[in-house]
Scaffold this active site. Sequence first.
Site, PDB file in Angstrom:
ATOM      1  CB  CYS A  99      21.122   7.490  -3.888  1.00 57.91           C
ATOM      2  SG  CYS A  99      22.021   6.419  -2.741  1.00 57.91           S
TER       3      CYS A  99
ATOM      4  CG  HIS B  50      21.168   4.519  -7.936  1.00 56.42           C
ATOM      5  ND1 HIS B  50      21.758   5.742  -8.187  1.00 56.42           N
ATOM      6  CD2 HIS B  50      21.603   4.138  -6.707  1.00 56.42           C
ATOM      7  CE1 HIS B  50      22.532   6.069  -7.171  1.00 56.42           C
ATOM      8  NE2 HIS B  50      22.445   5.119  -6.259  1.00 56.42           N
TER       9      HIS B  50
ATOM     10  CD  GLU C 167      20.714   6.384 -11.536  1.00 55.69           C
ATOM     11  OE1 GLU C 167      21.710   6.449 -10.784  1.00 55.69           O
ATOM     12  OE2 GLU C 167      19.553   6.530 -11.120  1.00 55.69           O
TER      13      GLU C 167
END
Length: 183
Positions: free
Chosen positions: A74, A162, A164
């Site tokens: 990002c 993202h 994660e």
Amino acid sequence: MTRIAVVDNHGQFTHLEHRALRDLGVDVDLVDNDTAPSDLDAYDGLVLSGGPSMDRTGRCDEYLALDVPILGICLGMQFIAAEYGGEVGSGDYGGYADVTVRILDPDDPLVGSLAPETRVWASHADEVTQVPDGFARTATSDVCDIEAMSDTDRERYGVQWHPEVAHTEAGDVVFENFLARCE
């Protein structure tokens, strides 16, 4: 064992990046973005986390001189693009959203294995609007033209999304692919 430093750019998901890598069995540390570059010499790769703004990226510009693979997530991707001469601007869609990303290069070492498409969780308040020289646009969506980019010669990679967070499909694959570049 591969050692990775997650550079904290004050993003709300930075701790999840650290955890995702730890869960993959990686020796990983979460480090402040004002850490001296010389203190990062022992790492095999760096992850530049997301964050609220470019003016809070600390010494990340100095980290780009290190001879290790770097993954920007990002804001981290936007930072890499800007530092290498690309362009970053406001996105048409500002908030977080579930986005279908189309992989443009199935041979890309970071995102190619996700081809032909994957579902991700991403914010598009800001986004890369032009990749820097030497980088290839490797993924796109209906929301954002440049969802991922790679420069395999310099081992610099970025994803707008993202990997994660639980909302992202195959986020662990993105991290595994990055780790393969760090070994």
